[in-house]
Design a protein around this motif. Structure first.
Motif, PDB file in Angstrom:
ATOM      1  N   ARG A   5     122.747  24.486  26.517  1.00  0.00           N
ATOM      2  CA  ARG A   5     122.213  25.794  26.890  1.00  0.00           C
ATOM      3  C   ARG A   5     122.743  26.856  25.930  1.00  0.00           C
ATOM      4  N   THR A   8     125.248  25.859  23.289  1.00  0.00           N
ATOM      5  CA  THR A   8     126.547  25.376  23.739  1.00  0.00           C
ATOM      6  C   THR A   8     126.368  24.050  24.467  1.00  0.00           C
ATOM      7  N   LEU A  10     127.613  22.345  27.789  1.00  0.00           N
ATOM      8  CA  LEU A  10     128.241  22.625  29.074  1.00  0.00           C
ATOM      9  C   LEU A  10     128.536  21.304  29.771  1.00  0.00           C
ATOM     10  N   GLY A  13     129.242  22.725  33.873  1.00  0.00           N
ATOM     11  CA  GLY A  13     129.081  24.165  33.854  1.00  0.00           C
ATOM     12  C   GLY A  13     130.014  24.919  32.943  1.00  0.00           C
ATOM     13  N   ARG A  14     130.900  24.243  32.247  1.00  0.00           N
ATOM     14  CA  ARG A  14     131.908  24.903  31.411  1.00  0.00           C
ATOM     15  C   ARG A  14     131.648  24.598  29.939  1.00  0.00           C
ATOM     16  N   PRO A  15     131.595  25.619  29.071  1.00  0.00           N
ATOM     17  CA  PRO A  15     131.416  25.349  27.636  1.00  0.00           C
ATOM     18  C   PRO A  15     132.586  24.528  27.090  1.00  0.00           C
ATOM     19  N   ARG A  16     132.254  23.460  26.381  1.00  0.00           N
ATOM     20  CA  ARG A  16     133.293  22.575  25.871  1.00  0.00           C
ATOM     21  C   ARG A  16     133.031  22.221  24.405  1.00  0.00           C
ATOM     22  N   ALA A 444     132.435  28.858  23.130  1.00  0.00           N
ATOM     23  CA  ALA A 444     131.479  29.880  23.556  1.00  0.00           C
ATOM     24  C   ALA A 444     131.382  31.003  22.540  1.00  0.00           C
TER      25      ALA A 444
END
Length: 808
Positions: A5, A8, A10, A13-16, A444
Motif C-alpha cells: 500500500r 510500502t 505492511l 498493518g505495520r510498515p516493515r 515509511a
C-alpha cells in the motif's frame, strides 16, 4: 496479513523493511541449517529466501520428495518451520525455473525427455542455445501445474496470514532472460500459432495484410516469414514480436498465480524478479523492466524485484543503480514498492579464481542507495554457500551433480560453503544492523525529489530479439543502444546526481505527462521515437513543460517511418550529422549562455537549423548549431544534440533555466559525493550520503541555500556512507540533527557511529542525558542538549543514555 500500500510493505498493518538473505537449504546438510540461520540473524536479517528446485525434488517423474524421504535436506517444510522458530520470515521461490547455476536451470531432466516439443527453436529454425522452454506449451504447463500443486501443499499451511512465516511467493525466475541473452526468441510451432492469433487481435485484417506479405494462418508461410523475416517488414516484426512476448510473459505469470491461489495462497504478494545487470553495469537492465512490467503491473498483489549485480558502486556506475530504481518506480502501480530479490553481496569471487575482488563497501553502498530511493525489501544473494550433491539417478554428464559449479557452490558469499565468514561479512552485518535500528523510520519514508524527472521509454529497451541478418533491425538497435544508456547516463544523469539533483522517472510511453506533476523532464532521446510519445512531449511542452533533451531529436517513428513531430514543435529542422573519424577531429564550441567554455572534442553531433533558438553549442569548423535553447508555447527546451562531456555546471544551469533547482548542495570541490534525502509524514528525515572515492572528504551541506546541521562540517571517510537524522523522534527524545549515524535504539539509549574526529548531536528532551566518554554533553536550554563528539582513536561508537529525571 501482508499488504502492498502506498509503496510500502505492511505486515499486520505495520510498515516493515524486509531484510533477507538467500540460504539454499538443499545445498546444506540438515544439521548445518541452524548454524547458517544463526549467522544470518547475527547479521541483522529478519527473513530467509530460498529457491525450491524442481530438479532436486522430482528427479523421477511422479516421485516428488518435499519431506526429506530421499535426502534429509530436501524437507522443505522442516526448513521453513526452523526459520519460523528462529523468528525469521520466509520467501518461497519455487520456479519452475530457478537458475542458481543448477543444471537445466532447475528443471528436471525427464521433463525435456518426455516433452521435446517444449524446447524452442529460434531465428531461421536454429535450435535454442540455452535450456529454456516454451512457457505456454501444454506439456510444460501440465507438468509445472503438478509441481506447483505439490509445493503449495507445503507452503499454504505456513502462510504468515494464517500464523506461519511465509510472506511472499516468487513466480518463476528471470522470465525471458535466457532467450534475450542468446538472441534466440521462443519460436516453437505453439508460439508461432499463438503469435498469429495475437497479430489478428492487434491489427485490423487489411492492415495486417499490408504489414506482412504472408498468411499468418498458414503454418508453413508463418514459419518461414517469422523465423527468417525479410527486410521489407523486419522493423514491423521487431516491434510486434517484442510486444507479443511481453503479453505472453504476462499470461504465463497470471497462470502461475492462478495455480497458487487455487492451492490456497492468499494474503501475500506474488514476486516477479527482473534480470539484466552484468559486468559491473546496468545499461541493459531496463530491457528486463521493459519485458516484464506488463507481468507485474497487470493486477493488484504483484511485487517486482530487481536482480542487481553491479560489483563495486563507484564514480563509474553509481548512476546506473539510481536510474534503474527510478525506472522501476516509473512503471509501478501506485501501491508497489521497490524491492530487490537478488541483491549482490559477498566478495565477487564467483568462479573461485580470485579474479574479481570487491571492496567491503560494495553491498553497503548499493543497499544504502536502494533504501534511500524507497526500497522495502532486499534479499542478499547469495548469503551463504553450500554444496552440490549428486543426483539420483545421476545424469551422464561428467559429475552427476545438481549444478555446474562443482562440489562447492557460493564461493563469493559472506558465509562460504563450509560456514566460514569472509571479509565481506562484517561490513554487511554492520550495515544491516544499522538499517534494522531505524527500520521503522525507513519503512515509511519516501525519497524527496526536486522539480525534475528522468524520461523512460520502455520500447527503447525492446531490443532483446533481432534477426542476425537484418540490417534494418541492426540499424535501429544500434541507435537506441547508443542514446538510451551510455550517452545520457554517462553524461546527463551523472552530472545531475553530482550536481545534487534528486529525481524519479516518468514512463513517457504508458503514463500521462502533466506539467503539474512533471514540470521539468530530462530525456535521453534517440533518432527513433514513437509518434504518440513525440506528440505527448510536444503537447506537454506547449502547456509549460521544461525539457532537457540529450542525444538526438527524433527523425523517425519506432518502425523507421518519418516522424518529426517533436522537431517541428521545437521549431527546428534537422540539417545533418557530423561524425568524428581518424582524420576528422570533431570539436565543439560554446555559444550563448554556455560561454565561456573551452572547445571540446566529440565523436558525434546532430546539427540543426533553428532560426528562433539561442545557440549553445556549435561545430567548430562549420558553425553549425548542435545545441540550443528555445521557447515552445508556454514551455522551454534545452537540446544538446551531441556527445558532450559531463559538465556539471552546464547541466545545472540548463535545468535551472528550465525551472528545476537542486535543493541540496555541498561545498566539496572534489565531487564524488552522492546525496539524497528521505522523509516521512511526520517530517522526520534522513540525509543519505556516500563518498564514492578512496579518500576522506570534509564539507558543509546546504538546503535551499541554508546550512544544514547548524553549519557543522561533515567528514566522510574513504568509501563510507551515512544516514544522518533530522527532526527524528524516539519516544521522549528528539534528535534535532546529528552528524553521526544512528546504529542502535533501545528504550533508554541511542547509539551512534561518528564519521569524523569531531561532530555534534543536537537533542531535545525532558529526560536526563548521559553520554559515553570521551564525548562532552552541553546543555543549551531546559530541554536542549548538544553532544560534542570526540570519539577515542579506533573507537567510533557513541552511546547516548536517557532516563526520566529523578530516576535512579
Amino acid at each position: 496479513m501482508i499488504e502492498l500500500r502506498d509503496k510500502t510493505i505492511l505486515i499486520d498493518g505495520r510498515p516493515r523493511l524486509v531484510l533477507s538473505g538467500e540460504v539454499h537449504y538443499f545445498r546444506l546438510r540438515r544439521e548445518d541449517w541452524q548454524d547458517r540461520l544463526d549467522k544470518l540473524k547475527a547479521a541483522g536479517c529478519n527473513t530467509v529466501a530460498s529457491y525450491i528446485p524442481w530438479l532436486c525434488h522430482e528427479t523421477v517423474e511422479g516421485r516428488i520428495d518435499l519431506d526429506g524421504r530421499s535426502r534429509p535436506e530436501l524437507d522443505l517444510g522442516a526448513f521453513i518451520d526452523l526459520c519460523r522458530a528462529n523468528g525469521l520470515w520466509f520467501i518461497a521461490r519455487p520456479g519452475p525455473f530457478v537458475m542458481a547455476e543448477l543444471k537445466n536451470e532447475g528443471l528436471p531432466y525427464w521433463l525435456y525427455e518426455k516433452h521435446p516439443e517444449i524446447v524452442p527453436v529460434g531465428w531461421d529454425g536454429k535450435p535454442a542455445t540455452t535450456h529454456t522452454v516454451d512457457y505456454l506449451a501444454p506439456g510444460f504447463l501440465d507438468a509445472a501445474r503438478r509441481w506447483y500443486d505439490a509445493v503449495m501443499a507445503v507452503i499454504t499451511p505456513r502462510l504468515q496470514p494464517g500464523g506461519g512465516n511465509v510472506i511472499a511467493l516468487q513466480l518463476d525466475n528471470e522470465i525471458g532472460m535466457l532467450s534475450w541473452l542468446s538472441n534466440c526468441p521462443d519460436l516453437t510451432e505453439n508460439v508461432l500459432a499463438d503469435f498469429a492469433a495475437w497479430l489478428k487481435v492487434r491489427h485490423r485484417p487489411e492492415s495486417l495484410r499490408k504489414r506482412y506479405p504472408f498468411d499468418p494462418d498458414e503454418p508453413e508461410a508463418r514459419r518461414a516469414g517469422i523465423r527468417s523475416p525479410a527486410e521489407s517488414y523486419a522493423l514491423a516484426l521487431l516491434r510486434d514480436l517484442g510486444h507479443y512476448m511481453r503479453d505472453r510473459f504476462a499470461r504465463y505469470v497470471a497462470t502461475l498465480r492462478s495455480w497458487a491461489e487455487t492451492a490456497g495462497i492468499r494474503g501475500i504478494p506474488f514476486v516477479v524478479n527482473i534480470h539484466g545487470t552484468g559486468g559491473g553495469r546496468a545499461l541493459s537492465f531496463p530491457i528486463g523492466i521493459s519485458q516484464l512490467y506488463p507481468s507485474y503491473t497487470q493486477d493488484f498483489g504483484y511485487l517486482s524485484g530487481s536482480d542487481f549485480y553491479l560489483g563495486n558502486l563507484t564514480f563509474d556506475n553509481f548512476q546506473d543503480l539510481y536510474l534503474c530504481n527510478a525506472f522501476m518506480e516509473a512503471v509501478h502501480r501506485p501501491e508497489q514498492p521497490l524491492a530487490s530479490m537478488e541483491f549482490e553481496c559477498g566478495d565477487g569471487n564467483y568462479g573461485n579464481t580470485y579474479g574479481n575482488r570487491l571492496d567491503p563497501s560494495a553491498a553497503d553502498f548499493k543497499a544504502r542507495m536502494c533504501l534511500a530511493q524507497g526500497a522495502r525489501l532486499l534479499n542478499y544473494y547469495l548469503f551463504t554457500g553450500g554444496h552440490n550433491y549428486r543426483l539420483d539417478p545421476p545424469p551422464p554428464d561428467g559429475d552427476g551433480r545438481i549444478a555446474f559449479t562443482g562440489e562447492r557452490h557460493g564461493f563469493a558469499a559472506p558465509v562460504d560453503p563450509d560456514g566460514r565468514l569472509n571479509y565481506s561479512y562484517p561490513r554487511l552485518a554492520n550495515l544491516t544492523r544499522t538499517v534494522a535500528a531505524v527500520a521503522d523510520k525507513l519503512a515509511a519514508m519516501w525519497e524527496e525529489h526536486d522539480r525534475v524527472a528522468f524520461g523512460f521509454i520502455p520500447d527503447y529497451f525492446m531490443t532483446e530479439s533481432r534477426h542476425p541478418a537484418s540490417a534494418a533491425m541492426a540499424t535501429i538497435v544500434r541507435n537506441l543502444e547508443a542514446n538510451r544508456g551510455p550517452s545520457a547516463w554517462e553524461t546527463m544523469a551523472r552530472a545531475m546526481l553530482l550536481g545534487g539533483y534528486r529525481f524519479g522517472a516518468v514512463d513517457l510511453q504508458n503514463r500521462p505527462l502533466d506539467v503539474k506533476t512533471t514540470p521539468v523532464l530530462a530525456l535521453g532521446s534517440a533518432r527513433y521515437m514513437d509518434t504518440a510519445v513525440q506528440r505527448k512531449l510536444a503537447d506537454w511542452l506547449s502547456a509549460g513543460g521544461g525539457l532537457l533533451l540529450y542525444g538526438e531529436v527524433p527523425l523517425y517513428g519506432m518502425e523507421g517511418e518519418p516522424c518529426t513531430l517533436l522537431a517541428e514543435a521545437l521549431g527546428t529542422e534537422i540539417s545533418g550529422f557530423r561524425q568524428a573519424s581518424e582524420r576528422y577531429f570533431l570539436a565543439l564550441a560554446a555559444d550563448g549562455w554556455a560561454r565561456p567554455r573551452p572547445e571540446v572534442r566529440s565523436h558525434f553531433a546532430q546539427t540543426f537549423a533553428a532560426p528562433l533558438a539561442e545557440a549553445l553549442l556549435r561545430v567548430c569548423d562549420t558553425g553549425e548549431i548542435c545545441g540550443f535553447e528555445t521557447a515552445v508555447g508556454k514551455g522551454r527546451a534545452v537540446v544538446i544534440g551531441t556527445a558532450y562531456p559531463c559538465d556539471i555546471a552546464l547541466f545545472r544551469t540548463a535545468l535551472e533555466r528550465l525551472g528545476a533547482v537542486a535543493a541540496l548542495r555541498h561545498d566539496c570541490e572534489n565531487h564524488g559525493i552522492f546525496m539524497t534525502s528521505t522523509a516521512n509524514a511526520a517530517g522526520e528525515r534522513f540525509i543519505h550520503l556516500l563518498n564514492l572515492d578512496g579518500f576522506d572528504k570534509r564539507f558543509h551541506l546546504y538546503e535551499h541555500g541554508r546550512p544544514l546541521f547548524d553549519g557543522h562540517e561533515i567528514e566522510l571517510r574513504a568509501r563510507d556512507g551515512v544516514m544522518l537524522p533530522l527532526a527524528m523522534r524516539f519516544g521522549e527524545v528528539k534528535i534535532e540533527y546529528a552528524t553521526a549515524e544512528i546504529t542502535a535504539v533501545s528504550p533508554d539509549r541511542i547509539e551512534f557511529r561518528a564519521t569524523r574526529r569531531r561532530g555534534v548531536i543536537a537533542v531535545e528532551t525532558a529526560r536526563k542525558l548521559r553520554v559515553s566518554p570521551p564525548c562532552e554533553l552541553r546543555q543549551d536550554g531546559p530541554t536542549t542538549y548538544g553532544v560534542l563528539l570526540r570519539p577515542a582513536p579506533h573507537h567510533d561508537r557513541i552511546i547516548l543514555c536517557h532516563e526520566r529525571t529523578g530516576d535512579g
